[in-house]
Scaffold this motif. Structure first.
Motif, PDB file in Angstrom:
ATOM      1  N   ASP A 184       0.807  -1.218   0.000  1.00  0.00           N
ATOM      2  CA  ASP A 184       0.000   0.000   0.000  1.00  0.00           C
ATOM      3  C   ASP A 184       0.839   1.266   0.000  1.00  0.00           C
ATOM      4  O   ASP A 184       0.640   2.157  -0.809  1.00  0.00           O
ATOM      5  CB  ASP A 184      -0.946  -0.011   1.203  1.00  0.00           C
ATOM      6  CG  ASP A 184      -1.945   1.124   1.159  1.00  0.00           C
ATOM      7  OD1 ASP A 184      -2.555   1.333   0.098  1.00  0.00           O
ATOM      8  OD2 ASP A 184      -2.105   1.797   2.190  1.00  0.00           O
ATOM      9  N   ALA A 185       1.811   1.353   0.902  1.00  0.00           N
ATOM     10  CA  ALA A 185       2.570   2.599   1.041  1.00  0.00           C
ATOM     11  C   ALA A 185       4.059   2.452   0.740  1.00  0.00           C
ATOM     12  O   ALA A 185       4.778   3.439   0.730  1.00  0.00           O
ATOM     13  CB  ALA A 185       2.390   3.157   2.448  1.00  0.00           C
ATOM     14  N   ARG A 242       0.098   3.717  -3.424  1.00  0.00           N
ATOM     15  CA  ARG A 242      -0.303   5.127  -3.325  1.00  0.00           C
ATOM     16  C   ARG A 242       0.588   6.017  -4.188  1.00  0.00           C
ATOM     17  O   ARG A 242       0.111   6.856  -4.939  1.00  0.00           O
ATOM     18  CB  ARG A 242      -0.268   5.596  -1.881  1.00  0.00           C
ATOM     19  CG  ARG A 242      -1.290   4.913  -1.016  1.00  0.00           C
ATOM     20  CD  ARG A 242      -1.090   5.260   0.451  1.00  0.00           C
ATOM     21  NE  ARG A 242      -1.949   4.464   1.283  1.00  0.00           N
ATOM     22  CZ  ARG A 242      -3.045   4.921   1.861  1.00  0.00           C
ATOM     23  NH1 ARG A 242      -3.411   6.171   1.708  1.00  0.00           N
ATOM     24  NH2 ARG A 242      -3.776   4.129   2.613  1.00  0.00           N
ATOM     25  N   VAL A 280      -7.328   6.865  -2.847  1.00  0.00           N
ATOM     26  CA  VAL A 280      -6.207   7.515  -2.195  1.00  0.00           C
ATOM     27  C   VAL A 280      -6.290   9.026  -2.414  1.00  0.00           C
ATOM     28  O   VAL A 280      -6.398   9.482  -3.545  1.00  0.00           O
ATOM     29  CB  VAL A 280      -4.873   6.978  -2.774  1.00  0.00           C
ATOM     30  CG1 VAL A 280      -3.702   7.694  -2.154  1.00  0.00           C
ATOM     31  CG2 VAL A 280      -4.772   5.487  -2.522  1.00  0.00           C
TER      32      VAL A 280
END
Length: 134
Positions: A62-63, A107, A132
């Motif tokens: 995700d990040a 993201r 996002v």
């Protein structure tokens, strides 16, 4: 760009006292508990065997994370995708020059407008990327 999903972690499925406690703890914090995916290494090996000439495996969470020092993290910032890279090289015997890590994760990648995905479960990734805030 083709997308294949081989998760490093999965929702808790193994029945044990430890996982019961873990599940309660996570639930009290509003999240679902996870455990390591026992099929991760074999899944990575399968995807690696199917690569064409000049293709590499890229890992994304995700990040994202980094091995570089950043404010508050002098040894880098851990992420699931970096853990997956390590496990792919160490346990699935994928050569280190055949793996990549997407800096900034989903993201950062989606924020740069890179949504040309094909493969498995694309709609869920596009939906997540679209949620996002940029």
């Amino acid at each position: 760009l083709e997308f294949r999903r081989v998760p490093l972690f999965q929702p808790i499925q193994t029945v044990s006292v430890e996982n019961a406690i873990k599940s309660v703890f996570y639930a009290l914090n509003g999240v679902k508990g996870t455990e390591e995916n026992p099929n991760f290494v074999s899944g990575v090996e399968e995807v690696f065997r199917g690569l064409g000439q000049g293709q590499r495996l890229f890992f994304m969470c995700d990040a994202g994370g980094t091995c570089e020092a950043v404010p508050g993290f002098i040894y880098g910032k851990q992420s699931r995708s970096l853990q997956a890279v390590y496990k792919a090289v160490d346990e699935a015997n994928v050569p280190a020059d055949m793996v990549g890590h997407v800096a900034g994760g989903l993201r950062g990648w989606a924020g740069a407008g890179n949504l040309g995905l094909t493969g498995e479960d694309v709609d869920s990734w596009k939906k997540k990327a679209g949620a996002v805030p940029f």
